[in-house]
Scaffold this active site. Structure first.
Site, PDB file in Angstrom:
ATOM      1  N   GLU A 110      41.287  16.350  43.420  1.00  0.00           N
ATOM      2  CA  GLU A 110      40.181  17.233  43.814  1.00  0.00           C
ATOM      3  C   GLU A 110      40.637  18.333  44.765  1.00  0.00           C
ATOM      4  OE1 GLU A 110      39.991  13.945  43.577  1.00  0.00           O
ATOM      5  OE2 GLU A 110      38.038  13.313  42.829  1.00  0.00           O
ATOM      6  N   GLU A 136      37.957   7.208  40.821  1.00  0.00           N
ATOM      7  CA  GLU A 136      36.874   6.654  41.653  1.00  0.00           C
ATOM      8  C   GLU A 136      36.072   5.606  40.882  1.00  0.00           C
ATOM      9  OE1 GLU A 136      35.666  10.730  42.692  1.00  0.00           O
ATOM     10  OE2 GLU A 136      35.645  10.058  44.775  1.00  0.00           O
ATOM     11  N   ALA A 192      35.431  14.102  37.188  1.00  0.00           N
ATOM     12  CA  ALA A 192      34.084  14.609  36.981  1.00  0.00           C
ATOM     13  C   ALA A 192      34.193  15.769  35.995  1.00  0.00           C
ATOM     14  CB  ALA A 192      33.526  15.103  38.312  1.00  0.00           C
TER      15      ALA A 192
HETATM   16  N1  3HC Z   1      36.227  18.626  33.434  1.00  0.00           N
HETATM   17  C1  3HC Z   1      35.991  19.429  32.387  1.00  0.00           C
HETATM   18  N2  3HC Z   1      36.946  19.849  31.529  1.00  0.00           N
HETATM   19  C2  3HC Z   1      38.197  19.421  31.744  1.00  0.00           C
HETATM   20  C3  3HC Z   1      38.522  18.582  32.823  1.00  0.00           C
HETATM   21  C4  3HC Z   1      37.473  18.175  33.696  1.00  0.00           C
HETATM   22  N3  3HC Z   1      37.696  17.362  34.744  1.00  0.00           N
HETATM   23  N4  3HC Z   1      39.836  18.323  32.780  1.00  0.00           N
HETATM   24  C5  3HC Z   1      40.317  18.981  31.713  1.00  0.00           C
HETATM   25  N5  3HC Z   1      39.333  19.641  31.081  1.00  0.00           N
HETATM   26  C6  3HC Z   1      39.444  20.448  29.850  1.00  0.00           C
HETATM   27  C7  3HC Z   1      40.342  21.652  30.041  1.00  0.00           C
HETATM   28  O1  3HC Z   1      39.630  22.736  30.586  1.00  0.00           O
HETATM   29  C8  3HC Z   1      40.807  21.921  28.639  1.00  0.00           C
HETATM   30  O2  3HC Z   1      39.779  22.606  27.970  1.00  0.00           O
HETATM   31  P1  3HC Z   1      40.113  23.694  26.825  1.00  0.00           P
HETATM   32  O3  3HC Z   1      40.838  22.931  25.773  1.00  0.00           O
HETATM   33  O4  3HC Z   1      38.785  24.175  26.426  1.00  0.00           O
HETATM   34  O5  3HC Z   1      40.955  24.729  27.486  1.00  0.00           O
HETATM   35  C9  3HC Z   1      40.894  20.515  28.033  1.00  0.00           C
HETATM   36  O6  3HC Z   1      40.103  19.677  28.866  1.00  0.00           O
HETATM   37  C10 3HC Z   1      42.293  19.948  27.987  1.00  0.00           C
HETATM   38  O7  3HC Z   1      42.864  20.063  29.282  1.00  0.00           O
HETATM   39  P2  3HC Z   1      44.390  20.480  29.482  1.00  0.00           P
HETATM   40  O8  3HC Z   1      44.729  21.649  28.640  1.00  0.00           O
HETATM   41  O9  3HC Z   1      44.600  20.580  30.946  1.00  0.00           O
HETATM   42  O10 3HC Z   1      45.113  19.187  28.887  1.00  0.00           O
HETATM   43  P3  3HC Z   1      46.424  18.478  29.370  1.00  0.00           P
HETATM   44  O11 3HC Z   1      46.637  17.379  28.414  1.00  0.00           O
HETATM   45  O12 3HC Z   1      47.506  19.472  29.607  1.00  0.00           O
HETATM   46  O13 3HC Z   1      46.084  17.847  30.813  1.00  0.00           O
HETATM   47  C11 3HC Z   1      44.764  16.637  32.409  1.00  0.00           C
HETATM   48  C12 3HC Z   1      45.126  16.843  30.929  1.00  0.00           C
HETATM   49  C13 3HC Z   1      45.990  16.106  33.170  1.00  0.00           C
HETATM   50  C14 3HC Z   1      43.637  15.647  32.482  1.00  0.00           C
HETATM   51  C15 3HC Z   1      44.354  17.989  33.018  1.00  0.00           C
HETATM   52  O14 3HC Z   1      43.366  18.561  32.206  1.00  0.00           O
HETATM   53  C16 3HC Z   1      43.780  17.920  34.409  1.00  0.00           C
HETATM   54  O15 3HC Z   1      44.520  17.854  35.365  1.00  0.00           O
HETATM   55  N6  3HC Z   1      42.450  17.963  34.522  1.00  0.00           N
HETATM   56  C17 3HC Z   1      41.755  18.065  35.775  1.00  0.00           C
HETATM   57  C18 3HC Z   1      41.707  16.763  36.497  1.00  0.00           C
HETATM   58  C19 3HC Z   1      40.896  16.905  37.738  1.00  0.00           C
HETATM   59  O16 3HC Z   1      41.021  17.849  38.494  1.00  0.00           O
HETATM   60  N7  3HC Z   1      40.037  15.924  37.993  1.00  0.00           N
HETATM   61  C20 3HC Z   1      39.193  15.942  39.143  1.00  0.00           C
HETATM   62  C21 3HC Z   1      37.924  16.623  38.806  1.00  0.00           C
HETATM   63  S1  3HC Z   1      36.880  16.882  40.181  1.00  0.00           S
HETATM   64  C22 3HC Z   1      36.188  15.361  40.469  1.00  0.00           C
HETATM   65  O17 3HC Z   1      36.485  14.416  39.801  1.00  0.00           O
HETATM   66  C23 3HC Z   1      35.179  15.321  41.569  1.00  0.00           C
HETATM   67  C24 3HC Z   1      34.776  13.929  41.923  1.00  0.00           C
HETATM   68  O18 3HC Z   1      35.536  13.465  42.996  1.00  0.00           O
HETATM   69  C25 3HC Z   1      33.332  13.888  42.303  1.00  0.00           C
END
Ligand code: 3HC
Length: 675
Positions: free
Chosen positions: A125, A105, A63
């Site tokens: 998450e 998901e 998300a």
């Molecule tokens: N939403 C918004 N922005 C995100 C994001 C997300 N889910 N995931 C990454 N970004 C952004 C980062 O903030 C970063 O922004 P910036 O360049 O402005 O600093 C940019 O994307 C690149 O991210 P990384 O520097 O982390 O890039 P990497 O290549 O090192 O890693 C990744 C990529 C493995 C995808 C890592 O970003 C990550 O782990 N992201 C989070 C994944 C996550 O937690 N997903 C679950 C979200 S909650 C959800 O889905 C709820 C649902 O169940 C309803």
């Protein structure tokens, strides 16, 4: 505005391609585009199957976290996932990169999943203090079993495509370079197969004991966190229930967690960690210096640990010592550490030799002449460091970056012993340097921008979380540690025990308290080494050989298994000093320990910020999370202070006679926050 989702056709297969850099987060625009695509597939009779695929480096990584807390735009993610699943034509998720959270998901809502071998899937998450809120707690255990779902959702670590396939989360592996073609072929194969496999149609079954076993096995890991417990309960309570009832439980849990302070703290740290890498006033695209070979001076615990970071990243290291014996010992320890990792299955056996093959141990200081980055890791003595940097100045190639791993000393003074202070900075690794994620990158007054930027980039390469710190005694982390240690000792004098103070810190969520930390690090660190000179409790312990865990005695006694117990001898020593000090004895409450050991850290953090020694409050939080194990669910000291309320912190500091930092007072009076 153009949609990030484009549609194309390969005959009867509709392809929905998302192109929303950097990580294809499921923003409102992406969700709306996907919804439109699914509606098109529903309404167009010539379409028999749908492939959902992403451009760029990854499948949907989740998300869009930046949308949390803002008004929701339709369609909500759970609605979209339900819509995908409800389509009466097969939907195939074609996965590369990282299918995380909401991305996973979406894939679970699809009827089939195909992934390239390098892909990873997960439900992280929990690391944001929430639970999978788009059906993940329901569809994953239905598709891949309860145990697999618990592992993925409650721990948050992703798995490889191969593991996901074994568990049933992935149906088929694609060729690394032929994902779309393979997905379209898969779609054609299943275009007319009915009934469509829908995760929601299955039920959740398991031996009920798996939940308790899972809780017990991971008790330590989950200590203090709210989200893992909620995730486990939601899955447990969904057993045998219809999908809709399980989804209702999921929604309830999600709403509770998303409002929690813990989740706010964990989301704060997610963004803080990424922000820490940005250097104010330095362009993102500044040209970096190439780092092809690294030099390390000193093969002790620090030098060895530092070297391992680079070797593991495939960067050759020249390590220099003064004596052959020390050099051999250092290299031997590194090999042993690698072998231990291989034995635990953390690395492949062949990686031990691969890494060690990149190491060039030598007694010849001049061998550092071809290194692009040289890190000095000898003991903390200014004259020794200045001498080394003077020598380095003569032999290092032009443009080489010269770094000191000092924990406290003045990097400007070290830089001044060279003719190239612009190339000098501090790289403060935390012990054990091959394990701890934090790296303080200390920017001297004259450090060139490209040197700083190169250091930050190198840190990322060796998988560290780097924070820029200014020159001051102890930089960010150790400087804030000092007032805590001073107060902890004073509290002993006034009637508290080491056990009580440590317990309060552990209950707060720290991995250990100040005295447990002393015993681990060594009570003799920084000791003057004169057993007849006994000026404080530390001197007394050190003089008696109570040097901490390594001697089975420190502030605590230790048995053969290093289990601590309270020490009557230490109690005597403390009592003796109490009498001598004349400190007023009183009953020390747990609350007072928090106010007197943690509030002063916030105060020091405010001074550090005001002096510009940290770029931003969130950098201080990152230092404490990754360098000292501050509980991530409290978001670091500055975020924690915000949640406590800065007025309360100021009042607490004043009550105990501390001088309140002007920035802290100003923010408290304005009702402002650090973050
Ligand atoms: N939403 C918004 N922005 C995100 C994001 C997300 N889910 N995931 C990454 N970004 C952004 C980062 O903030 C970063 O922004 P910036 O360049 O402005 O600093 C940019 O994307 C690149 O991210 P990384 O520097 O982390 O890039 P990497 O290549 O090192 O890693 C990744 C990529 C493995 C995808 C890592 O970003 C990550 O782990 N992201 C989070 C994944 C996550 O937690 N997903 C679950 C979200 S909650 C959800 O889905 C709820 C649902 O169940 C309803």
């Amino acid at each position: 505005m153009t949609s990030p989702i484009t549609t194309s056709r390969q005959g009867e297969v509709l392809i929905l391609t998302s192109d929303s850099p950097p990580v294809n987060a499921l923003s409102a625009a992406v969700r709306q585009g996907l919804q439109a695509g699914i509606e098109q597939a529903r309404d167009d009779e010539s379409i028999q199957a749908v492939v959902i695929v992403c451009a760029g480096k990854t499948f949907f990584a989740g998300a869009d976290i930046t949308e949390f807390g803002k008004p929701m735009q339709e369609p909500a993610l759970p609605t979209l996932v339900d819509m995908i699943e409800a389509l009466d034509k097969p939907v195939i998720a074609a996965i590369h990169g990282t299918a995380l959270g909401g991305g996973c998901e979406v894939a679970l809502g699809a009827h089939y999943r195909i992934a390239v071998p390098s892909a990873k899937l997960g439900l992280p998450e929990v690391k944001l203090g929430i639970l999978p809120g788009a059906g993940g707690t329901q569809r994953l255990p239905r598709v891949a079993g309860v145990e697999f779902a618990l592992e993925l959702a409650a721990k948050g670590d992703p798995v490889s495509a191969a593991k996901a396939q074994q568990a049933g989360l992935v149906d088929r592996l694609a060729g690394e370079d032929s994902l779309l073609d393979d997905a379209v072929a898969f779609a054609r194969e299943v275009a007319t197969a009915r009934p469509l496999p829908r995760a929601s149609a299955k039920s959740i079954t398991a031996d009920p004991s798996v939940f308790e076993t899972f809780r017990k096995t991971n008790g330590k890991r989950f200590r203090g966190f709210e989200a893992p417990a909620e995730i486990i309960s939601v899955i447990e309570n969904s057993m045998g229930k219809p999908f809709a009832e399980g989804v209702a439980l999921e929604r309830q849990g999600f709403m509770k967690l998303i409002m929690s302070v813990q989740s706010a703290a964990q989301r704060h740290i997610f963004f803080a960690e990424r922000k820490a890498g940005k250097i104010d006033g330095v362009a993102d695209d500044i040209a970096l210096r190439p780092i092809k070979r690294v030099g390390v001076i000193g093969a002790g615990t620090m030098g060895g640990g530092i070297s391992m970071n680079f070797l593991s990243a495939g960067i050759p290291v020249t390590i220099v010592e003064m004596q052959q014996e020390a050099l051999d010992r250092g290299a031997g320890t590194m090999r042993k550490n690698y072998e231990a990792s291989a034995a635990k299955g953390r690395i492949k056996p062949e990686q031990v030799d691969q890494a060690m093959g990149l190491l060039n141990p030598t007694l010849d200081f001049d061998a550092l002449g071809d290194c692009d980055l040289i890190i000095e890791a000898v003991y903390e003595e200014m004259s020794v460091k200045k001498d080394i940097f003077g020598r380095l100045d003569k032999i290092a190639k032009p443009g080489a970056i010269l770094a000191s791993n000092t924990s406290y000393l003045d990097v400007n003074e070290i830089a001044a012993s060279t003719s190239r202070p612009q190339d000098v900075l501090g790289l403060h690794f935390f012990s054990p340097a091959n394990v701890m994620k934090l790296l303080e990158v200390v920017r001297g007054d004259k450090t060139a921008d490209d040197v700083l930027a190169t250091a930050m980039a190198v840190a990322k390469k060796i998988k560290k979380v780097a924070v820029v710190a200014g020159v001051c005694h102890g930089f960010i982390g150790n400087r804030m540690l000092m007032p805590r240690q001073v107060e902890a000792m004073k509290l002993l004098m006034e009637g508290a025990t080491p056990e009580q103070i440590d317990r309060v810190h552990v209950d707060f969520g720290m991995p250990m308290g100040p005295f447990q930390m002393s015993d681990l690090a060594g009570v003799d660190i920084g000791w003057h080494r004169d057993p007849t000179r006994i000026e404080n409790i530390r001197d007394a312990l050190a003089a008696e050989g109570r040097w901490g865990q390594k001697k089975s005695a420190g502030f605590y006694d230790y048995d053969e298994k290093r289990q601590p117990s309270n020490s009557p001898r230490v109690a005597e020593i403390i009592e003796d000093f109490r009498k001598k000090s004349g400190a007023v004895q009183h009953e020390v409450t747990d609350e007072e320990i928090v106010e007197r050991t943690l509030y002063p850290m916030v105060n020091e953090g405010a001074l550090i910020l005001a002096e510009g020694k940290a770029q931003r409050a969130s950098d201080i939080d990152v230092v404490w999370i990754y360098g000292y194990g501050w509980p991530v669910y409290r978001g670091g000291p500055m975020f924690w202070a915000d949640t406590e309320g800065l007025k309360k912190i100021v009042a607490g500091l004043e009550k105990h006679g501390f001088k309140v930092a002007p920035l802290l007072r100003e923010k408290a009076e304005k009702g402002a926050r650090f973050n």
